[in-house]
Design a protein around this motif. Structure first.
Motif, PDB file in Angstrom:
ATOM      1  N   HIS A 265       0.824  -1.193   0.000  1.00 35.62           N
ATOM      2  CA  HIS A 265       0.000   0.000   0.000  1.00 35.62           C
ATOM      3  C   HIS A 265       0.870   1.259   0.000  1.00 35.62           C
ATOM      4  O   HIS A 265       0.669   2.196  -0.752  1.00 35.62           O
ATOM      5  CB  HIS A 265      -0.908  -0.021   1.236  1.00 35.62           C
ATOM      6  CG  HIS A 265      -1.774   1.174   1.326  1.00 35.62           C
ATOM      7  ND1 HIS A 265      -2.646   1.531   0.310  1.00 35.62           N
ATOM      8  CD2 HIS A 265      -1.903   2.112   2.289  1.00 35.62           C
ATOM      9  CE1 HIS A 265      -3.285   2.630   0.660  1.00 35.62           C
ATOM     10  NE2 HIS A 265      -2.849   3.011   1.848  1.00 35.62           N
ATOM     11  N   ARG A 266       1.880   1.256   0.873  1.00 37.59           N
ATOM     12  CA  ARG A 266       2.837   2.360   0.942  1.00 37.59           C
ATOM     13  C   ARG A 266       4.220   1.762   1.139  1.00 37.59           C
ATOM     14  O   ARG A 266       4.353   0.645   1.626  1.00 37.59           O
ATOM     15  CB  ARG A 266       2.547   3.272   2.144  1.00 37.59           C
ATOM     16  CG  ARG A 266       1.322   4.135   2.017  1.00 37.59           C
ATOM     17  CD  ARG A 266       1.545   5.273   1.039  1.00 37.59           C
ATOM     18  NE  ARG A 266       0.404   6.173   1.015  1.00 37.59           N
ATOM     19  CZ  ARG A 266      -0.686   5.964   0.273  1.00 37.59           C
ATOM     20  NH1 ARG A 266      -0.786   4.893  -0.495  1.00 37.59           N
ATOM     21  NH2 ARG A 266      -1.673   6.837   0.302  1.00 37.59           N
ATOM     22  N   GLN A 269       8.128   3.577   5.769  1.00 41.03           N
ATOM     23  CA  GLN A 269       8.834   4.832   6.047  1.00 41.03           C
ATOM     24  C   GLN A 269      10.067   4.522   6.875  1.00 41.03           C
ATOM     25  O   GLN A 269      10.018   3.722   7.794  1.00 41.03           O
ATOM     26  CB  GLN A 269       7.933   5.802   6.795  1.00 41.03           C
ATOM     27  CG  GLN A 269       7.016   6.596   5.896  1.00 41.03           C
ATOM     28  CD  GLN A 269       7.755   7.523   4.943  1.00 41.03           C
ATOM     29  OE1 GLN A 269       8.969   7.626   4.985  1.00 41.03           O
ATOM     30  NE2 GLN A 269       7.020   8.166   4.060  1.00 41.03           N
ATOM     31  N   ASN A 494       5.612   7.775  -1.903  1.00 41.96           N
ATOM     32  CA  ASN A 494       4.531   7.804  -0.905  1.00 41.96           C
ATOM     33  C   ASN A 494       3.744   9.106  -0.996  1.00 41.96           C
ATOM     34  O   ASN A 494       2.514   9.102  -0.915  1.00 41.96           O
ATOM     35  CB  ASN A 494       5.090   7.661   0.508  1.00 41.96           C
ATOM     36  CG  ASN A 494       5.315   6.207   0.882  1.00 41.96           C
ATOM     37  OD1 ASN A 494       4.894   5.312   0.155  1.00 41.96           O
ATOM     38  ND2 ASN A 494       5.976   5.978   1.994  1.00 41.96           N
ATOM     39  N   LYS A 497       1.410   8.948  -3.856  1.00 38.33           N
ATOM     40  CA  LYS A 497       0.249   8.105  -3.549  1.00 38.33           C
ATOM     41  C   LYS A 497      -0.733   8.844  -2.644  1.00 38.33           C
ATOM     42  O   LYS A 497      -1.946   8.789  -2.851  1.00 38.33           O
ATOM     43  CB  LYS A 497       0.700   6.814  -2.875  1.00 38.33           C
ATOM     44  CG  LYS A 497       1.311   5.812  -3.850  1.00 38.33           C
ATOM     45  CD  LYS A 497       1.639   4.525  -3.124  1.00 38.33           C
ATOM     46  CE  LYS A 497       1.901   3.397  -4.106  1.00 38.33           C
ATOM     47  NZ  LYS A 497       1.957   2.091  -3.452  1.00 38.33           N
ATOM     48  N   ASP A 498      -0.196   9.549  -1.629  1.00 37.24           N
ATOM     49  CA  ASP A 498      -1.070  10.307  -0.727  1.00 37.24           C
ATOM     50  C   ASP A 498      -1.867  11.343  -1.495  1.00 37.24           C
ATOM     51  O   ASP A 498      -3.072  11.478  -1.314  1.00 37.24           O
ATOM     52  CB  ASP A 498      -0.236  11.033   0.344  1.00 37.24           C
ATOM     53  CG  ASP A 498       0.371  10.074   1.340  1.00 37.24           C
ATOM     54  OD1 ASP A 498      -0.112   8.927   1.403  1.00 37.24           O
ATOM     55  OD2 ASP A 498       1.329  10.457   2.043  1.00 37.24           O
TER      56      ASP A 498
END
Lengths: 574, 316
Positions: A265-266, A269, A494, A497-498
């Motif tokens: 999904h991500r 981090q 990321n 995507k956000d």
């Protein structure tokens, strides 16, 4: 006794702002026939170590301390004739860019024989025989014929083979390869790495392989040293380090590598990268959330590309029949659904960036249609097209050249808002710019500075903010992370995507990097020589590729399946 | 906080930034640049302030006494202490005449270069940005212009003008004519330099980004590309001003420049040349030295600027 032992090596770059220590007390050893990987991100000092060993540091760099011992002889700080005796004949060097590391005015034969004569004091005939033998050893077919050719008659991979042959010409005990495959396509990369590995093992030559790519490390090296800001954080057996990384930096480096096996999904981090706090904004009530109405159109086909053709003139002539062309885009058709990410993947020269530029309106196609939200853009005048232009925005590959160096960041982002009359007042424009900068994680204070004050990843955030400033519905990302380090890449992807989730953006994502494509895209088109060979859902394409070209691409993709990903939060897509 | 103090704060940070910059650093390290710059500032300042600092006004016919003509500089035996550098053939104080002459020379140089720059920037920018037929046409024009020598064009134009309109009108319009002739004759230098840097800038992605935004050609050319081409423009400007001053001096020396009543440095050198064999060397030699020094320091500054602004040199 080891072939090479480096003990507490320290390399400094004195300047008027103080002395920058780019390599801090690094120690390692290398045995004959062993390949040692030096891995790290940009600025880690990995290339500097390679250059320091053969005293090729660019001014004002200098070896400030430590010992470099080659086969029992200390070689640090040697200069002039003494160093020349070592370069070429005892240590060979393979450079990064095969396009510039060969002299374009001399034939391959001249360059090879020159090195053979310089390092082994032979006559021309022996040198020629040796050159033929070397070309054969690096796997260049028809060496007799190739010897008389110039570098421009070779492809990138073939040139790199020639560079390897030159590095081997003096029968060195040690080869230093500085990012030897970074400039090459994936399929060629594998062949070159295999060749280096084979030659090192056969000839019992030690090799230092400098790279930023974990895949290269995993597939090629025996041992690996991980560098972080000039310090060696870890060194040991490659499999050990990849499977059981001890240092948190190594762990974060490994976790940031895009996975080729499953879609997450991500990206996880990771620490150890530049901080970026993205301040959330209330999209629904914000300027950014406003959407123009386009009337009704098929939402499954926000963008339709039909039978697109584009050729570039390679040889101009007065008469039509004498002109020569290269077909950059060959009958390309696809469509992009609203809200999805569509990937275009292919090797260099496959026409993926050109296709994106046609969609963005930078090139006019020879034939074919680009239909956006039901409107055929090819048939519009520039004036009619202007409101549509801002609906399609682009994030470019090179963060260093995609921002105007003479404008402040706030001006760069405000210009499109101002130009398209999207804000009511100067106050509002300023507020929007500040919000955008906050939202991409730079903070409003960044607006007063100039692009050169930012790092590559930060500049890419500015590019994204600028692209969002026209409130686009469709975002084209042309290799947005290929110039960035993996950990920064993870952050930027990321962020994209956000933003996509929040703003309902539709994306066209272009990359040569299959794992990145796999993480980012819902559907993928594979391009080869200007034509699309296969379009499919991401999972189907990776699990069951139909076209032989796609199969080959997926086969040569670096696999890092055995890597340790323990302790990292993984959230798989259901 | 009032907006005034805010502006002042911004100003000081700009100054601080400047003193920290590479530009300032390299300037303080380069003795030649410092000396050249100091001399240039002194000469330019003296020229600018000529009406204030000059002992006499050389344009004021009433103040000139022909009996004072050809007096040597004050340090020689026959010198007159009223005239520090002596007098010229008409009895004008040489120091004042040089100051006013330098003013004229610098004005012509600056204005001619501004005209060159204007033409060169517009033509070079359009040529590089639009490319194709327009590029070929404009660059062939530049080639044709360059195949005539600047001096030849200038001499023909000025001589024809002088012959057809009489020297009365000519002496009134001499400065304007010199600016126009030197300005128009030298634009290809600028156009070529700018075209080359536009071609390099045009390929960069920020230009593509501007096009994707829908910006028009004019905006992209002047707001995005031009500011990124400023370094080479600045560098050739210093050299071009020096060249323009020399061209003006040469034309004046040939009698096609400034009239005797308002001499530039070149005209002064020329008027003194007739007396050089009768022993009045100072009328030619002193303005000659001033001209050489002025042009030399400008060229040296140009060289230094080119080294500083060459990005290849300070990347290492």
């Amino acid at each position: 006794m080891s072939l090479l032992s480096v003990d507490k090596l320290r390399i400094e770059f004195p300047s008027r702002h103080g002395t920058a220590v780019s390599v801090k007390d690094v120690s390692f050893t290398l045995e004959k026939g062993e390949i040692l990987g030096l891995v790290g991100e940009s600025g880690a000092g990995k290339s500097t170590i390679g250059n320091g060993i053969i005293n090729l540091l660019s001014a004002p760099g200098r070896v400030a301390g430590g010992k470099i011992i080659l086969d029992g002889e200390p070689i640090q700080g040697l200069e002039g004739e003494a160093m020349r005796q070592i370069r070429g004949s005892r240590i060979g060097f393979i450079f990064q860019d095969p396009m510039t590391s060969l002299n374009p005015l001399l034939t391959i034969g001249t360059q090879l024989m020159e090195t053979v004569i310089a390092t082994r004091n032979t006559d021309e005939n022996t040198a020629r025989a040796r050159a033929l033998e070397l070309l054969d050893a690096v796997g260049i077919p028809e060496p007799e014929l190739r010897l008389a050719q110039y570098p421009h008659q070779f492809s990138g991979g073939m040139r790199q083979r020639v560079v390897i042959a030159i590095a081997l010409a003096g029968d060195p005990e040690l080869i230093i390869a500085d990012e030897p495959t970074t400039a090459l396509d994936v399929s060629v990369q594998n062949q070159v790495l295999e060749l280096i590995r084979k030659l090192c093992k056969e000839r019992d030559v030690g090799c230092i392989l400098v790279t930023h790519d974990m895949g290269v490390i995993a597939n090629t090296t025996d041992r690996v040293a991980v560098l972080y800001q000039g310090e060696m954080v870890e060194c040991g057996d490659t499999m050990d380090i990849l499977e059981r990384p001890q240092h948190p930096y190594t762990r974060s480096l490994i976790s940031a590598v895009p996975r080729s096996d499953i879609k997450l999904h991500r990206f996880p981090q990771v620490d150890y990268i530049e901080k970026a706090d993205c301040k959330p904004i209330d999209i629904k009530n914000h300027w950014l959330g406003v959407k123009e109405d386009f009337g009704s159109f098929d939402h499954d086909k926000l963008l339709q590309v039909e039978n697109l053709n584009l050729r570039f003139v390679t040889q101009n002539a007065f008469l039509e029949k004498n002109r020569r062309y290269v077909q950059a885009i060959d009958n390309v058709s696809f469509h992009v659904k609203e809200g999805e990410t569509f990937g275009l993947v292919g090797e260099s020269g496959s026409g993926k960036s050109t296709t994106a530029r046609v969609i963005a309106g930078l090139y006019a196609p020879q034939s074919g249609n680009v239909i956006f939200a039901g409107q055929n853009m090819g048939q519009m005048s520039e004036k009619q097209r202007r409101p549509l232009r801002r609906e399609i925005q682009m994030v470019f590959q090179n963060p260093y050249s995609s921002l105007n160096a003479r404008m402040t960041v706030a001006d760069i982002i405000a210009e499109p808002i101002h130009f398209h009359d999207l804000a009511d007042s100067a106050m509002q424009t300023r507020q929007i710019v500040n919000d955008l900068l906050d939202h991409v994680g730079l903070g409003a204070a960044a607006g007063r500075r100039y692009p050169h004050e930012f790092s590559g990843g930060q500049r890419q955030r500015i590019s994204i903010a600028r692209a969002l400033a026209t409130r686009p519905r469709f975002l084209i990302c042309d290799e947005p992370t290929s110039a960035l380090d993996v950990s920064v890449q993870a952050q930027i992807l990321n962020l994209l995507k956000d933003l996509q989730d929040e703003l309902g953006l539709t994306m066209l994502f272009i990359s040569h990097d299959l794992p990145v494509i796999r993480q980012m895209c819902d559907r993928i088109a594979v391009m080869k020589q200007g034509a699309i060979v296969e379009i499919n859902d991401t999972d189907t394409l990776f699990s069951n590729p139909q076209d032989p070209y796609t199969q080959n691409l997926i086969d040569v993709m670096p696999h890092l399946d055995h890597l340790s990903r323990e302790g990292l939060e993984l959230e798989t897509v259901a | 906080m009032s907006s005034n103090t805010l502006a002042q704060a911004a100003e000081t940070t700009k100054m601080q930034k400047f003193f920290k910059s590479n530009f300032w650093y390299s300037f303080t390290r380069d003795k030649v640049a410092i000396v050249s710059f100091t001399i240039f500032v002194i000469l330019a300042g003296a020229a600018l302030l000529a009406p204030v600092i000059a002992p006499t006004n050389p344009y004021d016919m009433a103040a000139i006494d022909i009996m004072d003509s050809e007096l040597p500089p004050s340090w020689s035996e026959e010198g007159d202490e009223r005239f520090l550098l002596g007098t010229d053939d008409q009895g004008r104080d040489l120091l004042s005449t040089i100051l006013y002459g330098m003013r004229t020379s610098l004005t012509i140089g600056l204005c001619a270069v501004m005209l060159q720059m204007f033409l060169g920037v517009v033509i070079g920018l359009s040529s590089g940005y639009f490319g194709g037929r327009m590029d070929s046409f404009l660059m062939r024009m530049a080639d044709i212009q360059l195949s005539f020598s600047t001096m030849m064009v200038a001499i023909i134009v000025l001589a024809v003008f002088q012959a057809s309109f009489g020297s009365e009108l000519y002496s009134k319009l001499a400065m304007l004519m010199l600016i126009l002739v030197i300005g128009i004759a030298e634009w290809p230098q600028y156009a070529r330099t700018i075209r080359a840097s536009v071609l390099a800038e045009k390929k960069k992605e920020y230009v593509e980004a501007a096009r994707v935004m829908g910006f028009g050609s004019g905006r992209i050319m002047f707001r995005h590309i031009l500011p990124n081409c400023l370094s080479p423009i600045l560098v050739i400007s210093t050299v071009q001003i020096a060249n323009a001053i020399i061209s003006e001096a040469a034309l004046s020396f040939l009698g096609l420049g400034m009239p005797v009543s308002q001499p530039s440095l070149g005209a002064l050198i020329s008027s003194g040349f007739e007396y050089i064999f009768s022993g009045s060397w100072w009328i030619t030699v002193i303005p000659g030295i001033v001209l050489v020094v002025l042009v030399l320091v400008m060229n040296l500054l140009g060289d230094w600027l080119r080294d500083v602004m060459n990005p290849k040199l300070y990347k290492g």
